[in-house]
Scaffold this motif. Structure first.
Motif, PDB file in Angstrom:
ATOM      1  N   GLN A  21     -51.544  -3.154   5.975  1.00  0.00           N
ATOM      2  CA  GLN A  21     -50.298  -2.751   5.487  1.00  0.00           C
ATOM      3  C   GLN A  21     -49.265  -2.280   6.559  1.00  0.00           C
ATOM      4  N   TRP A  22     -49.880  -1.415   7.593  1.00  0.00           N
ATOM      5  CA  TRP A  22     -49.112  -1.203   8.923  1.00  0.00           C
ATOM      6  C   TRP A  22     -48.703  -2.617   9.487  1.00  0.00           C
ATOM      7  N   ALA A  23     -49.423  -3.568   9.571  1.00  0.00           N
ATOM      8  CA  ALA A  23     -49.051  -4.676  10.434  1.00  0.00           C
ATOM      9  C   ALA A  23     -47.944  -5.401   9.437  1.00  0.00           C
ATOM     10  N   ARG A  24     -48.149  -5.570   8.363  1.00  0.00           N
ATOM     11  CA  ARG A  24     -47.257  -6.442   7.426  1.00  0.00           C
ATOM     12  C   ARG A  24     -46.078  -5.393   7.300  1.00  0.00           C
ATOM     13  N   THR A  25     -45.891  -4.161   7.498  1.00  0.00           N
ATOM     14  CA  THR A  25     -44.477  -3.772   7.426  1.00  0.00           C
ATOM     15  C   THR A  25     -43.934  -3.743   8.879  1.00  0.00           C
ATOM     16  N   VAL A  26     -44.616  -3.583  10.006  1.00  0.00           N
ATOM     17  CA  VAL A  26     -44.217  -3.811  11.144  1.00  0.00           C
ATOM     18  C   VAL A  26     -43.442  -5.301  11.388  1.00  0.00           C
ATOM     19  N   GLU A  27     -44.311  -6.083  11.091  1.00  0.00           N
ATOM     20  CA  GLU A  27     -43.906  -7.547  11.107  1.00  0.00           C
ATOM     21  C   GLU A  27     -42.518  -7.547  10.431  1.00  0.00           C
ATOM     22  N   GLY A  28     -42.918  -7.271   9.102  1.00  0.00           N
ATOM     23  CA  GLY A  28     -41.758  -7.514   7.958  1.00  0.00           C
ATOM     24  C   GLY A  28     -40.424  -6.912   8.308  1.00  0.00           C
ATOM     25  N   LEU A  29     -40.400  -5.709   8.991  1.00  0.00           N
ATOM     26  CA  LEU A  29     -39.331  -5.213   9.344  1.00  0.00           C
ATOM     27  C   LEU A  29     -38.385  -5.732  10.485  1.00  0.00           C
ATOM     28  N   GLY A  30     -39.327  -6.578  11.125  1.00  0.00           N
ATOM     29  CA  GLY A  30     -38.618  -7.340  12.238  1.00  0.00           C
ATOM     30  C   GLY A  30     -39.019  -6.791  13.711  1.00  0.00           C
ATOM     31  N   PHE A  31     -39.865  -5.707  13.772  1.00  0.00           N
ATOM     32  CA  PHE A  31     -40.266  -5.346  14.992  1.00  0.00           C
ATOM     33  C   PHE A  31     -40.961  -6.418  15.800  1.00  0.00           C
ATOM     34  N   LEU A  33     -43.480  -5.965  18.551  1.00  0.00           N
ATOM     35  CA  LEU A  33     -44.725  -5.647  18.811  1.00  0.00           C
ATOM     36  C   LEU A  33     -45.462  -4.700  18.089  1.00  0.00           C
ATOM     37  N   LEU A  34     -46.584  -5.019  17.852  1.00  0.00           N
ATOM     38  CA  LEU A  34     -47.441  -3.702  17.190  1.00  0.00           C
ATOM     39  C   LEU A  34     -48.590  -3.441  18.174  1.00  0.00           C
ATOM     40  N   MET A  35     -48.632  -2.172  18.491  1.00  0.00           N
ATOM     41  CA  MET A  35     -49.640  -1.560  19.288  1.00  0.00           C
ATOM     42  C   MET A  35     -50.767  -0.570  18.930  1.00  0.00           C
ATOM     43  N   VAL A  36     -52.038  -0.406  19.472  1.00  0.00           N
ATOM     44  CA  VAL A  36     -52.730   0.480  18.892  1.00  0.00           C
ATOM     45  C   VAL A  36     -53.434   1.282  20.189  1.00  0.00           C
ATOM     46  N   SER A  37     -53.871   2.545  19.803  1.00  0.00           N
ATOM     47  CA  SER A  37     -54.416   3.020  21.109  1.00  0.00           C
ATOM     48  C   SER A  37     -56.152   2.975  21.061  1.00  0.00           C
ATOM     49  N   ASP A  38     -56.713   3.679  21.917  1.00  0.00           N
ATOM     50  CA  ASP A  38     -58.065   3.270  22.373  1.00  0.00           C
ATOM     51  C   ASP A  38     -58.736   4.540  22.515  1.00  0.00           C
ATOM     52  N   THR A  68     -51.288 -11.579  10.475  1.00  0.00           N
ATOM     53  CA  THR A  68     -49.503 -11.583  10.996  1.00  0.00           C
ATOM     54  C   THR A  68     -49.434 -12.934  11.465  1.00  0.00           C
ATOM     55  N   ASP A  69     -47.995 -13.427  11.541  1.00  0.00           N
ATOM     56  CA  ASP A  69     -47.617 -14.624  12.081  1.00  0.00           C
ATOM     57  C   ASP A  69     -47.015 -14.575  13.503  1.00  0.00           C
ATOM     58  N   ARG A  70     -46.021 -13.518  13.692  1.00  0.00           N
ATOM     59  CA  ARG A  70     -45.151 -13.499  14.716  1.00  0.00           C
ATOM     60  C   ARG A  70     -45.364 -12.528  15.611  1.00  0.00           C
ATOM     61  N   VAL A  71     -45.532 -11.179  15.065  1.00  0.00           N
ATOM     62  CA  VAL A  71     -45.604  -9.941  15.940  1.00  0.00           C
ATOM     63  C   VAL A  71     -46.627 -10.234  17.148  1.00  0.00           C
ATOM     64  N   ARG A  72     -46.250  -9.645  18.295  1.00  0.00           N
ATOM     65  CA  ARG A  72     -47.047  -9.406  19.376  1.00  0.00           C
ATOM     66  C   ARG A  72     -48.072  -8.331  18.902  1.00  0.00           C
ATOM     67  N   LEU A  73     -49.168  -8.205  19.817  1.00  0.00           N
ATOM     68  CA  LEU A  73     -50.211  -7.434  19.783  1.00  0.00           C
ATOM     69  C   LEU A  73     -50.663  -6.825  20.875  1.00  0.00           C
ATOM     70  N   GLY A  74     -50.764  -5.449  20.924  1.00  0.00           N
ATOM     71  CA  GLY A  74     -51.224  -4.890  22.111  1.00  0.00           C
ATOM     72  C   GLY A  74     -51.953  -3.383  22.161  1.00  0.00           C
ATOM     73  N   THR A  75     -52.204  -3.016  23.394  1.00  0.00           N
ATOM     74  CA  THR A  75     -52.933  -1.962  23.557  1.00  0.00           C
ATOM     75  C   THR A  75     -52.049  -0.635  24.232  1.00  0.00           C
ATOM     76  N   THR A  76     -51.941   0.456  23.556  1.00  0.00           N
ATOM     77  CA  THR A  76     -51.115   1.431  24.388  1.00  0.00           C
ATOM     78  C   THR A  76     -51.911   2.953  24.301  1.00  0.00           C
ATOM     79  N   VAL A  77     -52.805   2.966  25.274  1.00  0.00           N
ATOM     80  CA  VAL A  77     -53.224   2.112  26.276  1.00  0.00           C
ATOM     81  C   VAL A  77     -54.745   1.996  26.049  1.00  0.00           C
ATOM     82  N   LEU A  78     -55.308   1.023  26.559  1.00  0.00           N
ATOM     83  CA  LEU A  78     -56.686   0.995  26.830  1.00  0.00           C
ATOM     84  C   LEU A  78     -57.228   1.700  27.848  1.00  0.00           C
ATOM     85  N   VAL A  79     -58.187   2.505  27.779  1.00  0.00           N
ATOM     86  CA  VAL A  79     -58.660   3.190  28.882  1.00  0.00           C
ATOM     87  C   VAL A  79     -59.360   2.331  29.722  1.00  0.00           C
TER      88      VAL A  79
END
Length: 283
Positions: A21-31, A33-38, A68-79
């Motif tokens: 749901q986080w991913a779909r919300t972020v993409e649906g709101l037009g953001f 990039l979606l990032m996660v921590s490590d 997801t279809d469009r949103v970029r995916l990343g790490t903030t930050v990979l240790v």
């Protein structure tokens, strides 16, 4: 300037359904990039801030790439020192390939001394190990027929002078994290000076700021960029745009793990930013 979101991939309220749901919300709101921590070992120093369950970033982002279809995916930050550099190079390249070129690799040195000890990695060498990791990953990706890395952006995190210089040496962008309003002005000047001294291009600017929406403006000294009224938050975004930021990542985690039981509060704040953010000069 593009906007991203740091998604909470940890805590007692987080499960696969919430992450979806986080991913779909972020993409649906037009953001953008979606990032996660490590974290790898949820040792006591980690658990005090980011308690279990903790969803490993490469696994999590690979799964979210499929919903997801469009949103970029990343790490903030990979240790960086937690994994062998060739393993990191392989996982990052595969994730980028499988997601259609949507991956951003954000890296940093980390801070959790007990976690370093649990993983058998010397805490005192974390800076040098991070430099080594970045060199090896870049060299591995040069083998395009194998890794198929396709120009993965590398963001180097860290607010210190060492982190800033590491971004100049190895990064496509500098990724400072959670700072007071106005702090970045002098740091951008120092980033340019570092690049000039090394004879290297100035990396792009991709800061991560807090997102804490309040009903009334905050007037006390020490306000962090991204907290306050919606007018203050959009003003901070405009300031970062004028400083030349390529992307700004919004971090809605306020520090209480109980927040993970109520992600809709963060989603409402993100929706407010999406509705009100309009860079000057944009129709």
């Amino acid at each position: 300037m593009r906007l991203g979101v740091n998604v909470l991939n940890f805590g007692p309220g987080t499960d696969p359904g919430v992450l979806r749901q986080w991913a779909r919300t972020v993409e649906g709101l037009g953001f953008d990039l979606l990032m996660v921590s490590d974290h790898v070992a949820v040792t006591p120093d980690v658990a005090a801030q980011y308690p279990a369950p903790f969803f490993e970033p490469f696994t999590t982002l690979s799964w979210l790439a499929g919903v997801t279809d469009r949103v970029r995916l990343g790490t903030t930050v990979l240790v960086a020192p937690y994994r062998h550099p060739l393993l990191t190079a392989r996982m990052a390249a595969n994730l980028n390939d499988l997601s259609g070129g949507r991956f951003v690799l954000g890296v940093g040195v980390g801070w959790a001394r007990q976690e370093y000890q649990a993983l058998g990695v010397p805490f005192e060498r974390r800076g040098a190990l991070t430099d080594d990791m970045l060199r090896v990953v870049r060299d591995a990706w040069a083998n395009e027929s194998d890794y198929r890395a396709r120009d993965i952006p590398v963001w180097v995190g860290g607010n210190s002078a060492a982190g800033r210089r590491r971004a100049v040496r190895f990064g496509d962008a500098w990724h400072p994290l959670r700072f007071e309003s106005g702090w970045l002005h002098g740091s951008v000047d120092r980033l340019k000076a570092d690049a000039d001294a090394m004879g290297r291009p100035v990396p792009a600017l991709a800061p991560r700021i807090v997102l804490r929406l309040t009903d009334a403006p905050l007037t006390a000294p020490g306000r962090l960029a991204g907290e306050g009224s919606i007018e203050q938050i959009t003003g901070d975004l405009e300031e970062l745009r004028l400083l030349g930021s390529d992307t700004v990542v919004l971090d809605p985690f306020g520090g209480d793990p109980a927040e993970t039981h109520h992600p809709e509060r963060a989603w409402q704040a993100l929706a407010a930013v999406a509705a009100h953010w309009n860079p000057r000069g944009t129709p």
